[in-house]
Write a protein that holds these residues in place. Structure first.
Motif, PDB file in Angstrom:
ATOM      1  N   TYR A  59     -33.030  47.883 -76.003  1.00 52.54           N
ATOM      2  CA  TYR A  59     -33.184  49.115 -75.255  1.00 52.54           C
ATOM      3  C   TYR A  59     -32.653  48.923 -73.826  1.00 52.54           C
ATOM      4  CZ  TYR A  59     -36.411  50.809 -78.879  1.00 52.54           C
ATOM      5  OH  TYR A  59     -36.975  51.222 -80.069  1.00 52.54           O
ATOM      6  N   LYS A  60     -32.390  50.017 -73.164  1.00 50.34           N
ATOM      7  CA  LYS A  60     -31.936  50.007 -71.790  1.00 50.34           C
ATOM      8  C   LYS A  60     -33.133  50.113 -70.860  1.00 50.34           C
ATOM      9  CE  LYS A  60     -29.982  53.756 -70.278  1.00 50.34           C
ATOM     10  NZ  LYS A  60     -28.996  54.847 -70.079  1.00 50.34           N
ATOM     11  N   LEU A  61     -33.252  49.152 -69.931  1.00 50.15           N
ATOM     12  CA  LEU A  61     -34.326  49.162 -68.944  1.00 50.15           C
ATOM     13  C   LEU A  61     -33.739  49.175 -67.533  1.00 50.15           C
ATOM     14  CD1 LEU A  61     -36.840  46.558 -70.439  1.00 50.15           C
ATOM     15  CD2 LEU A  61     -36.808  49.040 -70.752  1.00 50.15           C
ATOM     16  N   TYR A  62     -34.563  49.569 -66.583  1.00 57.13           N
ATOM     17  CA  TYR A  62     -34.120  49.692 -65.198  1.00 57.13           C
ATOM     18  C   TYR A  62     -34.871  48.715 -64.295  1.00 57.13           C
ATOM     19  CZ  TYR A  62     -31.692  54.031 -66.370  1.00 57.13           C
ATOM     20  OH  TYR A  62     -30.845  54.967 -66.923  1.00 57.13           O
ATOM     21  N   LEU A  63     -34.148  48.144 -63.352  1.00 55.09           N
ATOM     22  CA  LEU A  63     -34.735  47.327 -62.300  1.00 55.09           C
ATOM     23  C   LEU A  63     -35.067  48.224 -61.105  1.00 55.09           C
ATOM     24  CD1 LEU A  63     -32.404  44.214 -62.512  1.00 55.09           C
ATOM     25  CD2 LEU A  63     -34.786  44.387 -63.265  1.00 55.09           C
ATOM     26  N   PRO A  64     -35.898  47.743 -60.162  1.00 51.71           N
ATOM     27  CA  PRO A  64     -36.273  48.577 -59.014  1.00 51.71           C
ATOM     28  C   PRO A  64     -35.092  49.093 -58.197  1.00 51.71           C
ATOM     29  CG  PRO A  64     -37.753  46.709 -59.186  1.00 51.71           C
ATOM     30  CD  PRO A  64     -36.671  46.486 -60.199  1.00 51.71           C
ATOM     31  N   ASP A  65     -33.984  48.351 -58.190  1.00 53.35           N
ATOM     32  CA  ASP A  65     -32.817  48.806 -57.419  1.00 53.35           C
ATOM     33  C   ASP A  65     -31.965  49.819 -58.173  1.00 53.35           C
ATOM     34  OD1 ASP A  65     -31.558  47.294 -59.344  1.00 53.35           O
ATOM     35  OD2 ASP A  65     -30.725  45.817 -57.957  1.00 53.35           O
ATOM     36  N   GLY A  66     -32.410  50.204 -59.374  1.00 56.52           N
ATOM     37  CA  GLY A  66     -31.685  51.195 -60.159  1.00 56.52           C
ATOM     38  C   GLY A  66     -30.674  50.627 -61.126  1.00 56.52           C
ATOM     39  N   SER A  67     -30.439  49.313 -61.066  1.00 53.32           N
ATOM     40  CA  SER A  67     -29.487  48.700 -61.992  1.00 53.32           C
ATOM     41  C   SER A  67     -30.084  48.626 -63.386  1.00 53.32           C
ATOM     42  CB  SER A  67     -29.082  47.311 -61.505  1.00 53.32           C
ATOM     43  OG  SER A  67     -30.211  46.459 -61.411  1.00 53.32           O
ATOM     44  N   ILE A  68     -29.217  48.577 -64.372  1.00 52.67           N
ATOM     45  CA  ILE A  68     -29.614  48.626 -65.780  1.00 52.67           C
ATOM     46  C   ILE A  68     -29.410  47.265 -66.430  1.00 52.67           C
ATOM     47  CG2 ILE A  68     -29.100  49.687 -68.013  1.00 52.67           C
ATOM     48  CD1 ILE A  68     -28.111  52.145 -66.449  1.00 52.67           C
ATOM     49  N   TYR A  69     -30.327  46.901 -67.307  1.00 49.97           N
ATOM     50  CA  TYR A  69     -30.120  45.707 -68.118  1.00 49.97           C
ATOM     51  C   TYR A  69     -30.607  45.970 -69.540  1.00 49.97           C
ATOM     52  CZ  TYR A  69     -35.106  44.385 -67.611  1.00 49.97           C
ATOM     53  OH  TYR A  69     -36.476  44.351 -67.644  1.00 49.97           O
TER      54      TYR A  69
END
Length: 279
Positions: free
Chosen positions: A81-91
């Motif tokens: 699945y696609k998740l988000y980091l606090p800075d808005g980047s995706i991993y």
């Protein structure tokens, strides 16, 4: 004529207002159903003794964990699945949406017996490393449980640590620091509460203990070298992830080099990666 135009404008404004309220009611009804489903889901988790990390009953367009996705009704089953980091980047992260109701986010994998799977910096690549060694840690403080399970047995052998059930001090502090990128801790030998294990072995039953939680005696945390283990002088069957082989108190093993290095809930498997996941 002016009065007619004024009345006409007022009527039009009233019509728009009616449509807006109707649309809002329809939306609220849908949200209410979603809220009810989520509430029932949370109630079920609490009833099973597995409190969620943070109940979420609204749609989060930028999920930060697999638990977010599951609670928002976005689960498609186990997978990436696609998740988000606090800075808005995706991993990209692997989510276990099945074991113990699901919502687990992968953060580390141990495949090789001597591999150090603990790191002090968040590694987003570890979240998708399902079949090879990858050290990692939990980047958020919003979690309540850590799951240890084998890659290929669908979680039949697994150990779960529940954060709010463990006693303060000692191994709990060292273990949580190690899991949360909190720096290396070593030579901590203490009791370790708040755990339960599932096992396919009849001597364990489906869950041991069958209710509440267990305290592991003599739990060793040497995070600088990536070692976690119940003391060999005890049952030695909960979590044994040392960097050298040893011990004989196991119910099943596919290779002697896995004994003491890759063991969860009484099983030691060289050919199966051990996953560490949180929710």
């Amino acid at each position: 004529m002016t009065g007619f135009r004024t009345s006409h404008a007022a009527f039009a404004l009233l019509a728009v207002a009616v449509l807006y309220v109707a649309a809002g009611n329809a939306s609220s009804s849908g949200h209410g159903k979603a809220h009810t489903r989520a509430t029932r889901h949370v109630s079920r988790i609490f009833r099973d003794g597995n409190p969620p990390a943070y109940p979420c009953t609204h749609v989060n367009p930028r999920p930060t964990s697999c638990y977010d996705i599951q609670m928002n009704g976005g689960s498609r089953g186990d997978g990436f699945y696609k998740l988000y980091l606090p800075d808005g980047s995706i991993y990209r992260a692997y989510c276990d949406m099945t074991v113990d109701i699901g919502g687990w986010t992968l953060f580390a994998t141990k495949t090789s017996p001597a591999f150090n799977f603990i790191t002090t910096t968040f590694n987003k690549n570890a979240a998708q490393a399902t079949d090879y060694d990858s050290a990692g840690c939990v980047r958020t403080r919003n979690w309540t449980q850590i799951l240890f399970r084998f890659r290929h047995d669908k979680g039949a052998s697994r150990v779960v640590y529940t954060r709010n059930q463990g006693q303060a001090g000692g191994a709990r502090e060292a273990f949580e620091a190690a899991m949360m990128c909190g720096g290396h801790r070593s030579d901590i030998i203490s009791t370790f509460g708040g755990t339960y294990r599932h096992s396919p072995h009849h001597k364990f039953g489906r869950r041991d203990p069958t209710s509440n939680f267990h305290t592991v005696q003599s739990f060793n945390v040497y995070s600088a070298t990536g070692r976690l283990s119940e003391g060999h002088d005890n049952s030695n069957m909960w979590i044994v992830m040392w960097n050298t082989a040893g011990g004989t108190k196991y119910y099943s093993s596919d290779d002697a080099s896995a004994n003491g290095t890759k063991c969860v809930a009484g099983s030691c498997y060289l050919e199966q990666p051990i996953w560490l996941l949180y929710r």
